[in-house]
Design an enzyme around this catalytic site. Structure first.
Site, mmCIF file in Angstrom:
data_model
loop_
_atom_site.group_PDB
_atom_site.id
_atom_site.type_symbol
_atom_site.label_atom_id
_atom_site.label_comp_id
_atom_site.label_asym_id
_atom_site.label_seq_id
_atom_site.Cartn_x
_atom_site.Cartn_y
_atom_site.Cartn_z
ATOM 1 C CD GLU A 43 9.852 -5.816 6.826
ATOM 2 O OE1 GLU A 43 9.608 -4.813 6.429
ATOM 3 O OE2 GLU A 43 9.495 -5.798 8.080
ATOM 4 N N GLY A 86 -4.494 -1.353 5.385
ATOM 5 C CA GLY A 86 -3.696 -2.598 4.847
ATOM 6 C C GLY A 86 -4.472 -3.975 5.332
ATOM 7 N NE ARG A 87 -5.965 -3.529 11.442
ATOM 8 C CZ ARG A 87 -5.049 -2.349 11.645
ATOM 9 N NH1 ARG A 87 -4.012 -2.150 10.594
ATOM 10 N NH2 ARG A 87 -5.533 -1.538 12.184
ATOM 11 C CE LYS A 140 -3.374 2.589 2.943
ATOM 12 N NZ LYS A 140 -4.110 2.643 4.102
ATOM 13 C CE LYS A 156 5.921 -0.596 9.465
ATOM 14 N NZ LYS A 156 4.989 0.038 8.429
ATOM 15 C CG HIS A 164 -2.857 -35.187 17.346
ATOM 16 N ND1 HIS A 164 -3.323 -36.423 17.903
ATOM 17 C CD2 HIS A 164 -3.862 -35.101 16.288
ATOM 18 C CE1 HIS A 164 -4.216 -36.924 17.563
ATOM 19 N NE2 HIS A 164 -4.681 -36.121 16.470
ATOM 20 C CD GLU A 184 -1.149 -4.229 11.528
ATOM 21 O OE1 GLU A 184 -1.917 -4.104 10.483
ATOM 22 O OE2 GLU A 184 0.139 -4.234 11.506
HETATM 23 O O1 F6P Z 1 3.001 -3.663 9.823
HETATM 24 C C1 F6P Z 1 2.405 -2.794 9.538
HETATM 25 C C2 F6P Z 1 1.776 -2.473 8.514
HETATM 26 O O2 F6P Z 1 1.744 -1.266 8.090
HETATM 27 C C3 F6P Z 1 0.437 -3.225 8.032
HETATM 28 O O3 F6P Z 1 -0.621 -2.452 8.640
HETATM 29 C C4 F6P Z 1 0.438 -3.436 6.889
HETATM 30 O O4 F6P Z 1 -0.702 -4.408 6.417
HETATM 31 C C5 F6P Z 1 1.999 -4.026 6.407
HETATM 32 O O5 F6P Z 1 2.654 -3.145 7.255
HETATM 33 C C6 F6P Z 1 2.278 -3.821 4.946
HETATM 34 O O6 F6P Z 1 2.122 -2.731 4.482
HETATM 35 P P1 F6P Z 1 2.224 -2.328 3.074
HETATM 36 O O7 F6P Z 1 1.168 -2.773 2.252
HETATM 37 O O8 F6P Z 1 2.130 -0.582 3.025
HETATM 38 O O9 F6P Z 1 3.624 -2.741 2.356
#
Ligand code: F6P
Length: 503
Positions: free
Chosen positions: A212, A266-267, A206, A492, A383, A352
């Site tokens: 990452e 995002g979620r 987003k 972060k 199990h 979150e």
């Molecule tokens: O972990 C924090 C967060 O901002 C989440 O809310 C989000 O889903 C994820 O990182 C990834 O964010 P992006 O889609 O901006 O890479």
């Protein structure tokens, strides 16, 4: 409109009710009311939720509904659907529901109708999906796309990953792989099995600033360029983001970017362009069926009377355990291999969203919010940690999720799977006395059972929207903002600072 829930009459009444009903046995509630199972079961369009094995009576539900009303639950719900900026700390509307709106009735943000924007992006997505699936969009060497690598994390990964696991039987297009972890083992493991000439990368972020994801995307780009050259990037990379500038800076043209908007959290973004990888594998019609299922749940949530409203009831049962019966966790136990990713998806959705300790005005809370969400597929978890559910010192509320129809043509497996589901809920509730305590299952442990008639796109959409709305209602009751996530920023920032310091 709402404040500290503990100051309401409803909260106090619930505390008194808890004192009066302490020690109540689930088995006695069933014995006293032959209609109990029906009384506490709600059904909607192939999704059934049986609340009867919970420590609730009609009085409990009535008092919980009073609490939801006292906290302005109905009002917050309406404000969410109509696009008020209820995510106040980010000054954003919360409109993932608009992405699956079944009609073109206007929904406005800052005076602008967003529905035409959504339809325009849908049309672009649908065309791209068909082009790839029908071989009109080809790789740089002219070969069709056979593999999709979705590079994303959090909401840009968990939802699509869950959908692909659940709807495997519906997949007919390219095979989707997922890369989320910045540990190189993740991306290298995926790339090892792929041919650059037939691979398309969907970089889903987003913000397009997530460390990452960007590093994984750069590694993927190097891998592709090493094999096919720089010019190949345009045929093998597309992006999903709100951040056009960052996408272009990465080297993906705006024409290959599918947008979403800042009013999609995002979620909650599976329903947006973030669902592209799924749509490529499933086909546009199945992806739209997923959205349509979610829309059925939206409509139910928005219009059904509170006492019949499944997300509202689920949320309130959770509040009852969390705030009045001291439960600190919730087990998510899908008896379906397809729903294997559901516990992880719900961890982000719930923890979150509602892992907050200040209210909407920034005041510290003196009551509990989100529980720990954990879980595993049945029967695998039986199990492992179910021992703790059966004989541990805590009473852990659990959601059992079963699928009625066998999609694999294996009736014996299906019978065994569902027999185990039912057996677990009975063992938790009734327990069994044995001659010695070590062997005794005390019982009286609560559970909710959710049944999907089938694990199809429609029911899956309903199920995910149900949990989304459950989380929202709990946030309304707790007077918190369920739609920001400031807590993750510090980690972060510190990681960036540590990297900068090391040069
Ligand atoms: O972990 C924090 C967060 O901002 C989440 O809310 C989000 O889903 C994820 O990182 C990834 O964010 P992006 O889609 O901006 O890479």
């Amino acid at each position: 409109m709402s404040g500290n829930p503990t100051q309401t009459e409803a909260w106090k009444a619930l505390q008194a009710h808890q004192t009066q009903t302490r020690g109540q046995k689930l088995a006695d509630l069933f014995a006293a009311d032959p209609q109990r199972a029906e009384r506490f079961t709600r059904t909607l369009d192939g999704l059934t939720v049986d609340f009867s094995k919970n420590h609730i009576t009609e009085e409990t539900v009535r008092l919980l509904l009073d609490l939801a009303v006292a906290q302005g639950g109905e009002d917050w719900r309406e404000r969410m659907f109509r696009g008020d900026k209820i995510n106040a700390t980010e000054d954003r509307a919360v409109l993932h529901t608009a992405l699956r709106a079944p009609t073109d009735a206007p929904i406005t943000v800052d005076g602008h109708d967003i529905i035409p924007d959504i339809r325009a992006v849908e049309a672009r997505l649908a065309a791209f999906v068909e082009d790839v699936r029908e071989g009109r969009w080809r790789g740089a060497t002219g070969q069709p796309i056979l593999h999709i690598v979705n590079i994303g994390i959090g909401g840009s990964d968990l939802g699509p990953r869950l959908v692909m696991g659940a709807l495997r039987a519906y997949a007919s297009g390219p095979q989707v792989h997922f890369v989320a972890n910045v540990d190189p083992a993740d991306i290298l493991g995926v790339l090892a099995g792929l041919d650059p000439a037939t691979t398309l990368f969907v970089v889903a972020s987003k913000t397009f600033s997530t460390q990452e994801t960007l590093l994984n995307a750069r590694t993927a780009r190097q891998w592709l360029v090493a094999a096919l050259g720089e010019d190949a990037v345009a045929r093998h990379f597309v992006a999903v983001s709100v951040n056009r500038e960052a996408v272009e800076k990465f080297g993906i043209a705006a024409a290959s970017m599918f947008p979403l908007w800042d009013w999609v959290g995002g979620r909650y973004s599976l329903w947006s362009s973030v669902g592209l990888s799924c749509a490529l594998a499933l086909g546009w019609n199945h992806f739209k069926a997923l959205l349509a299922g979610a829309a059925v749940m939206d409509e139910h949530f928005r219009t059904a009377p509170m006492a019949q409203n499944i997300p509202v009831l689920m949320a309130l049962v959770g509040v009852w355990y969390r705030n009045f019966r001291g439960a600190a966790s919730l087990a998510i136990l899908p008896y379906s291999e397809g729903l294997r990713e559901l516990p992880r998806f719900l961890q982000q959705l719930d923890m979150e969203s509602n892992g907050k300790s200040v209210d909407r005005d920034g005041l510290a809370l003196d009551y509990a919010t989100a529980p720990v969400i954990f879980g595993e597929c049945g029967t695998v978890g039986q199990h492992s940690f179910h021992q703790w559910l059966h004989q541990g010192t805590d009473a852990i509320p659990a959601d059992f999720i079963g699928v009625r129809q066998d999609d694999w043509g294996q009736p014996e497996h299906h019978r065994v799977l569902l027999a185990n589901l039912t057996a677990q809920t009975e063992a938790l509730m009734n327990g069994r006395q044995e001659s010695d305590l070590c062997r005794t299952n005390p019982g009286n442990k609560p559970s909710t059972t959710l049944w999907l008639d089938r694990l199809d796109p429609h029911r899956l959409g309903m199920l995910l929207a149900l949990y989304e709305h459950k989380v929202a209602v709990q946030g309304f009751v707790w007077n918190i903002n369920s739609f920001d996530q400031w807590g993750v920023q510090l980690g972060k920032k510190l990681a960036e600072e540590a990297l900068a310091a090391k040069g």
